[in-house]
Enzyme design. Structure first.
Site, PDB file in Angstrom:
ATOM      1  N   ASP A 131      57.886  44.911  48.313  1.00  0.00           N
ATOM      2  CA  ASP A 131      57.751  43.463  48.448  1.00  0.00           C
ATOM      3  C   ASP A 131      56.397  43.068  49.019  1.00  0.00           C
ATOM      4  OD1 ASP A 131      58.875  40.737  48.461  1.00  0.00           O
ATOM      5  OD2 ASP A 131      58.746  40.938  50.630  1.00  0.00           O
ATOM      6  N   MET A 165      60.465  34.459  51.323  1.00  0.00           N
ATOM      7  CA  MET A 165      59.565  33.465  50.731  1.00  0.00           C
ATOM      8  C   MET A 165      58.275  34.073  50.193  1.00  0.00           C
ATOM      9  SD  MET A 165      61.029  30.553  50.831  1.00  0.00           S
ATOM     10  CE  MET A 165      59.588  29.580  50.400  1.00  0.00           C
ATOM     11  N   ARG A 166      58.090  35.387  50.366  1.00  0.00           N
ATOM     12  CA  ARG A 166      56.841  35.977  49.914  1.00  0.00           C
ATOM     13  C   ARG A 166      56.682  35.841  48.400  1.00  0.00           C
ATOM     14  NH1 ARG A 166      57.029  40.516  52.462  1.00  0.00           N
ATOM     15  NH2 ARG A 166      55.626  39.959  54.160  1.00  0.00           N
ATOM     16  N   ALA A 167      57.771  35.957  47.664  1.00  0.00           N
ATOM     17  CA  ALA A 167      57.692  35.839  46.212  1.00  0.00           C
ATOM     18  C   ALA A 167      57.171  34.467  45.805  1.00  0.00           C
ATOM     19  CB  ALA A 167      59.066  36.089  45.591  1.00  0.00           C
ATOM     20  N   VAL A 189      53.319  34.269  46.721  1.00  0.00           N
ATOM     21  CA  VAL A 189      52.488  35.095  45.840  1.00  0.00           C
ATOM     22  C   VAL A 189      52.431  34.493  44.443  1.00  0.00           C
ATOM     23  CG1 VAL A 189      52.292  37.339  44.723  1.00  0.00           C
ATOM     24  CG2 VAL A 189      52.859  37.204  47.144  1.00  0.00           C
TER      25      VAL A 189
END
Length: 665
Positions: free
Chosen positions: A198, A279-281, A284
């Site tokens: 991730d 929330m990283r998706a 990014v």
């Protein structure tokens, strides 16, 4: 550290790797994306593409003499070599590619105390590591899945923060470390943990094309390059310059790209539809969409940008189970896009979409190619698992969670997460002498203690110590090691009902899940009919082991002796290749031997030979409890000097506990 050679294979000459090239370009346009992970089978030119990328990156202006490559127009105020005056001038150099070897230590990556200056001159001096050398360039990690987890964490933290911090041995340094992190890996050698997957911004699955015309084009380009590299490179000089100029323009345009509220909502809806964690998706995907818009020469994010971003940013974030393979279904992506709120142009007064609508754009073909690549990868994995089983195949139930128990006796194996061991990482428990010019983190107190008695003889007259190379002591650290767990599984007809074999597979899958979490190496030997088969040589790819186990059929006679001898041969070869990894043999059988003359006697003889070699073994008895029990497995366990365990007692982690306790013996 190395710079790409001037005659390296041109980036624009690479054939059939559009998704990979796009991901690398977008990461160089916007390093905030977080780097690229390239997953692919061996021989797919992953390393070639990464090394070729540096040839098209623009040169850098750096402060002369600065070890951290500070920008003379915007010098970092916290640079350890600073402060730099804006009027110092500039030195121009090519973009740098720094390669991080799999065996690198944390000191080599982060930097460390300059030992000679500290002891001889009495000053605290920082010696920069690879992260400092990679600032404003590329940091390339081949076989990143084999890198120690704590080093991967260090790299990803620095890539995300744009800075590296060192707090150790009296050194307190923070320096800029903004670089494009690129990792390559072969999934057959083991996966990265989902938490680390991730942290990579983008991922690309690379497989060799199955189109003969494309393969011919690849071979022709490579053979032509090898025959005359200079002429081949010169032929692509114009395309290389055009690509480099386009990257510079995209970087300049990046800050002007508008990410509208509707585009943000569309990205959020797409990420939510794929049920990704955290929330990283979303972040990014948003950064990648902005970079793709700049790459396309647009100042407003459109649906094509969101599509391209989601295709690269989401596949590795959809894993719900440790054994699930990363991937993204293109049809699901299109459905998610169609069901989401489309981006709007803030300057558009009408409903018409100048790009041709959500279904248009140049990325449609790329999406189609991505879907083809994924299906090809799946078919490759199925082929690698061997032909379709011809016997009765039993499936496993949901694996249970293994209990975490530690081994009391420390080994000397490779770093992992299972047993106590003397490794390169962990807490300091002592010191030892250095062999030759051996690298490693020095033990300061031990070095000073070693040098102190000789100061008068060496004529010391001022502060500090007079230290020689043979005074240096290295720290001895205690951490955790990984182990080789080799399963030797009876797949003959005597294993009984499908339900019984299902219980066996469930127990083994549970241990494989534990091995995945503990970073063990696993292997699988099966025996049935007239021979034993190495279904899976020792590997870090626990996912492959699970697939091979699930497709394992049962039937035929029981060549027990052959199975033990084959397992012994696998362990012998594994010890040559990786002598530091302690093995454990898990024999799963009912103890019956029905192939050949004196079958059980030969099996006992093979067991005795394994015991003489000191092979740690666990025997899991699969003989049914109902009816007449022969007790052959217990006899076999005695010959092996092994721990004996009845299959009926394998529940709630009992097998895992027995395996770990056996390793302590």
């Amino acid at each position: 550290m190395r710079a790409a050679p001037s005659n390296s294979f041109p980036f624009t000459a690479i054939v059939g790797m559009d998704d990979l090239q796009l991901a690398l370009i977008l990461a160089t346009i916007s390093p905030a994306i977080g780097g690229v992970l390239i997953r692919g089978e061996k021989g797919t030119a992953k390393s070639t593409a990464v090394r070729a990328l540096t040839e098209i990156l623009p040169p850098l202006d750096v402060v002369p003499g600065c070890r951290f490559s500070c920008d003379p127009d915007r010098p970092d105020p916290t640079c350890p070599d600073g402060p730099h005056a804006v009027t110092e001038g500039a030195e121009v150099r090519a973009a740098r590619l720094v390669e991080l070897p799999v065996g690198a230590t944390e000191d080599r990556v982060l930097g460390s105390l300059h030992l000679e200056k500290a002891l001889a001159e009495g000053i605290t001096a920082y010696e920069p590591g690879l992260l400092a050398a990679a600032h404003r360039g590329l940091l390339y990690v081949d076989e990143v899945n084999l890198l120690h987890d704590h080093l991967v964490d260090v790299l990803l933290d620095a890539a995300a923060m744009g800075r590296a911090s060192v707090e150790r041995d009296g050194v307190s340094v923070t320096h800029p470390a903004r670089f494009v992190l690129v990792g390559t890996m072969n999934p057959e050698e083991g996966e990265l943990r989902p938490q680390l997957l991730d942290r990579f911004g983008l991922t690309v699955d690379v497989v060799a094309s199955r189109d003969p015309a494309v393969r011919v084009e690849v071979m022709r380009a490579r053979l032509t390059y090898e025959a005359d590299p200079e002429s081949f490179v010169a032929r692509y000089d114009g395309a290389q310059r055009e690509l480099a100029e386009r990257i510079v323009k995209a970087r300049d345009l990046l800050t002007e790209v508008i990410l509208t509220d509707s585009a943000l909502r569309q990205i959020a809806e797409i990420c939510a539809s794929f049920d990704v964690d955290g929330m990283r998706a979303d972040l990014v995907t948003a950064r990648t969409a902005v970079a793709h818009a700049a790459w396309s020469g647009r100042t407003v994010v459109e649906v094509d940008d969101v599509r391209a971003a989601a295709k690269l940013a989401l596949p590795h974030r959809r894993r719900r189970n440790p054994f699930d393979a990363p991937g993204l279904d293109d049809q699901q992506l299109e459905e998610a896009i169609n069901n989401s709120t489309p981006p709007e142009d803030p300057d558009d007064d009408g409903p018409d979409d100048p790009s041709g609508g959500p279904g248009g754009g140049a990325d449609n073909s790329a999406s189609s190619e991505g879907g083809s690549s994924e299906s090809e990868e799946q078919s490759i994995g199925q082929t690698a698992a061997g032909p379709a089983p011809c016997g009765d195949v039993a499936g496993s139930s949901a694996p249970y969670k293994a209990r975490l128990l530690s081994v009391q006796v420390a080994g000397t194996g490779v770093a992992g997460r299972r047993s106590r061991a003397i490794t390169e990482v962990g807490r300091v428990v002592g010191d030892r002498g250095r062999v030759g010019r051996e690298a490693g983190r020095p033990h300061l107190l031990g070095t000073m203690r070693n040098a102190a008695p000789y100061q008068k003889v060496r004529g010391r007259s001022g502060p500090g110590l007079v230290v020689r190379a043979d005074d240096v002591r290295l720290a001895v650290r205690e951490g955790r090691e990984g182990n080789l767990v080799l399963f030797c599984v009876d797949a003959s007809g005597s294993m009984g009902t499908k339900k019984r074999m299902g219980e066996v597979k469930t127990a083994i899958v549970s241990l494989l899940l534990d091995a995945y979490q503990r970073r063990d190496t696993v292997g699988l030997v099966t025996f049935a009919g007239a021979a034993a088969t190495v279904a899976l040589p020792p590997t870090g790819s626990v996912e492959t082991a699970v697939r091979r186990l699930e497709s394992l059929p049962t039937g035929g006679r029981t060549p027990l002796a052959e199975g033990l001898l084959q397992a012994a041969e696998v362990l012998r070869i594994a010890a040559i290749r990786d002598p530091r990894r302690r093995p454990l043999l898990v024999l799963v059988t009912d103890g019956r031997a029905t192939h050949g003359d004196n079958a059980f006697a030969r099996a006992r003889q093979a067991a005795g030979w394994l015991a003489q070699r000191g092979t740690a073994t666990v025997v899991v008895d699969c003989e049914p409890r109902r009816g007449v029990r022969l007790g052959l497995s217990s006899e076999l366990a005695a010959d092996l000097g092994a721990e004996y365990l009845d299959l009926g007692d394998v529940a709630a982690g009992n097998l895992v506990r027995t395996v770990i306790e056996r390793k302590a013996a």
